[in-house]
Design a protein around this motif. Structure first.
Motif, PDB file in Angstrom:
ATOM      1  N   TRP A   2     -18.693 -35.111   7.849  1.00 37.97           N
ATOM      2  CA  TRP A   2     -17.675 -35.471   8.820  1.00 37.97           C
ATOM      3  C   TRP A   2     -17.479 -34.335   9.816  1.00 37.97           C
ATOM      4  O   TRP A   2     -17.907 -33.207   9.574  1.00 37.97           O
ATOM      5  N   ALA A   3     -16.845 -34.657  10.918  1.00 39.89           N
ATOM      6  CA  ALA A   3     -16.512 -33.670  11.935  1.00 39.89           C
ATOM      7  C   ALA A   3     -15.104 -33.931  12.434  1.00 39.89           C
ATOM      8  O   ALA A   3     -14.655 -35.079  12.487  1.00 39.89           O
ATOM      9  N   ASN A   4     -14.419 -32.864  12.777  1.00 44.13           N
ATOM     10  CA  ASN A   4     -13.093 -32.959  13.366  1.00 44.13           C
ATOM     11  C   ASN A   4     -13.126 -32.129  14.652  1.00 44.13           C
ATOM     12  O   ASN A   4     -13.065 -30.903  14.607  1.00 44.13           O
ATOM     13  N   PRO A   5     -13.272 -32.793  15.807  1.00 37.00           N
ATOM     14  CA  PRO A   5     -13.400 -32.070  17.073  1.00 37.00           C
ATOM     15  C   PRO A   5     -12.206 -31.187  17.394  1.00 37.00           C
ATOM     16  O   PRO A   5     -12.385 -30.097  17.937  1.00 37.00           O
ATOM     17  N   GLU A   6     -11.012 -31.627  17.068  1.00 38.27           N
ATOM     18  CA  GLU A   6      -9.824 -30.829  17.385  1.00 38.27           C
ATOM     19  C   GLU A   6      -9.801 -29.515  16.611  1.00 38.27           C
ATOM     20  O   GLU A   6      -9.293 -28.508  17.097  1.00 38.27           O
ATOM     21  N   LEU A   7     -10.362 -29.516  15.418  1.00 42.78           N
ATOM     22  CA  LEU A   7     -10.451 -28.286  14.616  1.00 42.78           C
ATOM     23  C   LEU A   7     -11.747 -27.525  14.891  1.00 42.78           C
ATOM     24  O   LEU A   7     -11.957 -26.446  14.329  1.00 42.78           O
ATOM     25  N   GLU A   8     -12.628 -28.102  15.742  1.00 41.77           N
ATOM     26  CA  GLU A   8     -13.949 -27.532  16.003  1.00 41.77           C
ATOM     27  C   GLU A   8     -14.672 -27.263  14.685  1.00 41.77           C
ATOM     28  O   GLU A   8     -15.220 -26.190  14.442  1.00 41.77           O
ATOM     29  N   LEU A   9     -14.675 -28.290  13.829  1.00 44.65           N
ATOM     30  CA  LEU A   9     -15.165 -28.140  12.464  1.00 44.65           C
ATOM     31  C   LEU A   9     -16.060 -29.306  12.070  1.00 44.65           C
ATOM     32  O   LEU A   9     -15.734 -30.465  12.318  1.00 44.65           O
ATOM     33  N   ALA A  10     -17.188 -28.984  11.471  1.00 47.95           N
ATOM     34  CA  ALA A  10     -18.078 -29.994  10.888  1.00 47.95           C
ATOM     35  C   ALA A  10     -18.315 -29.607   9.434  1.00 47.95           C
ATOM     36  O   ALA A  10     -18.350 -28.423   9.086  1.00 47.95           O
ATOM     37  N   PHE A  11     -18.494 -30.622   8.584  1.00 44.90           N
ATOM     38  CA  PHE A  11     -18.598 -30.399   7.140  1.00 44.90           C
ATOM     39  C   PHE A  11     -19.613 -31.373   6.570  1.00 44.90           C
ATOM     40  O   PHE A  11     -19.658 -32.529   6.965  1.00 44.90           O
ATOM     41  N   ALA A  12     -20.421 -30.894   5.643  1.00 42.42           N
ATOM     42  CA  ALA A  12     -21.359 -31.775   4.932  1.00 42.42           C
ATOM     43  C   ALA A  12     -21.378 -31.368   3.471  1.00 42.42           C
ATOM     44  O   ALA A  12     -21.294 -30.185   3.133  1.00 42.42           O
ATOM     45  N   TYR A  13     -21.475 -32.364   2.608  1.00 41.42           N
ATOM     46  CA  TYR A  13     -21.471 -32.135   1.164  1.00 41.42           C
ATOM     47  C   TYR A  13     -22.563 -32.985   0.535  1.00 41.42           C
ATOM     48  O   TYR A  13     -22.607 -34.192   0.737  1.00 41.42           O
ATOM     49  N   THR A  14     -23.445 -32.340  -0.182  1.00 40.63           N
ATOM     50  CA  THR A  14     -24.505 -33.034  -0.914  1.00 40.63           C
ATOM     51  C   THR A  14     -24.466 -32.548  -2.354  1.00 40.63           C
ATOM     52  O   THR A  14     -24.829 -31.406  -2.626  1.00 40.63           O
ATOM     53  N   PRO A  15     -23.998 -33.378  -3.281  1.00 49.21           N
ATOM     54  CA  PRO A  15     -23.886 -32.938  -4.669  1.00 49.21           C
ATOM     55  C   PRO A  15     -25.247 -32.888  -5.362  1.00 49.21           C
ATOM     56  O   PRO A  15     -26.154 -33.647  -5.020  1.00 49.21           O
ATOM     57  N   ASN A  16     -25.353 -31.989  -6.321  1.00 45.98           N
ATOM     58  CA  ASN A  16     -26.583 -31.974  -7.110  1.00 45.98           C
ATOM     59  C   ASN A  16     -26.451 -32.869  -8.345  1.00 45.98           C
ATOM     60  O   ASN A  16     -27.434 -33.176  -8.986  1.00 45.98           O
ATOM     61  N   LEU A  17     -25.245 -33.276  -8.669  1.00 48.40           N
ATOM     62  CA  LEU A  17     -24.997 -34.272  -9.717  1.00 48.40           C
ATOM     63  C   LEU A  17     -24.345 -35.469  -9.041  1.00 48.40           C
ATOM     64  O   LEU A  17     -23.214 -35.386  -8.577  1.00 48.40           O
ATOM     65  N   CYS A  18     -25.049 -36.557  -8.962  1.00 57.35           N
ATOM     66  CA  CYS A  18     -24.570 -37.732  -8.237  1.00 57.35           C
ATOM     67  C   CYS A  18     -23.404 -38.402  -8.936  1.00 57.35           C
ATOM     68  O   CYS A  18     -23.374 -38.529 -10.152  1.00 57.35           O
ATOM     69  N   SER A  19     -22.468 -38.833  -8.119  1.00 57.14           N
ATOM     70  CA  SER A  19     -21.369 -39.662  -8.582  1.00 57.14           C
ATOM     71  C   SER A  19     -21.733 -41.106  -8.254  1.00 57.14           C
ATOM     72  O   SER A  19     -22.100 -41.405  -7.117  1.00 57.14           O
ATOM     73  N   LEU A  20     -21.657 -41.989  -9.217  1.00 59.47           N
ATOM     74  CA  LEU A  20     -22.018 -43.379  -8.958  1.00 59.47           C
ATOM     75  C   LEU A  20     -20.843 -44.207  -8.464  1.00 59.47           C
ATOM     76  O   LEU A  20     -21.002 -45.359  -8.111  1.00 59.47           O
ATOM     77  N   GLY A  21     -19.664 -43.609  -8.415  1.00 55.97           N
ATOM     78  CA  GLY A  21     -18.502 -44.303  -7.878  1.00 55.97           C
ATOM     79  C   GLY A  21     -18.452 -44.171  -6.366  1.00 55.97           C
ATOM     80  O   GLY A  21     -19.311 -43.547  -5.735  1.00 55.97           O
ATOM     81  N   HIS A  22     -17.431 -44.746  -5.774  1.00 54.19           N
ATOM     82  CA  HIS A  22     -17.271 -44.684  -4.322  1.00 54.19           C
ATOM     83  C   HIS A  22     -16.489 -43.459  -3.890  1.00 54.19           C
ATOM     84  O   HIS A  22     -16.333 -43.208  -2.711  1.00 54.19           O
ATOM     85  N   PHE A  23     -15.977 -42.699  -4.825  1.00 57.85           N
ATOM     86  CA  PHE A  23     -15.140 -41.554  -4.512  1.00 57.85           C
ATOM     87  C   PHE A  23     -15.592 -40.381  -5.361  1.00 57.85           C
ATOM     88  O   PHE A  23     -15.773 -40.499  -6.564  1.00 57.85           O
TER      89      PHE A  23
END
Length: 107
Positions: free
Chosen positions: A67-88
């Protein structure tokens, strides 16, 4: 997307604002939870806050998020090494909250 890379701006401010303008919000019948979407991007909801108000992003397999938040001038990415099979993925949500909190304190 929210700022230039090597002098190239990939998405104009006007296009970014159109992309994160809410086009639909409601019960996602596939996922069984509330979702909100702009033009090609997910928008924050209570169960998936992304980078807070004004942010936009995407979700991937196993709990991945970006995700990115332009007002905060911030971008974030998360890739887990242990997958979650749920939606959250609580790990991603906690990291996202912490990153936004840090950005708000610095800014």
């Amino acid at each position: 997307m929210i700022g230039p890379i090597d002098g190239v701006q990939f998405l104009s401010r006007e296009a970014m604002d159109q992309a994160r303008l809410e086009r639909w919000r409601g019960l996602d019948l596939v996922m069984g939870v509330e979702n909100a979407v702009g033009l090609g991007f997910l928008l924050p909801t209570e169960w998936r806050p992304l980078g807070g108000a004004g942010s936009f992003g995407t979700a991937g397999f196993g709990g991945s998020r970006a995700w990115a938040n332009p007002e905060l001038e911030l971008a974030f990415a998360y890739t887990p090494n242990l997958c979650s099979l749920g939606h959250f993925d609580a790990r991603e949500a906690a990291l996202s909250r912490t990153v936004v909190d840090c950005a708000l304190r610095v800014g």
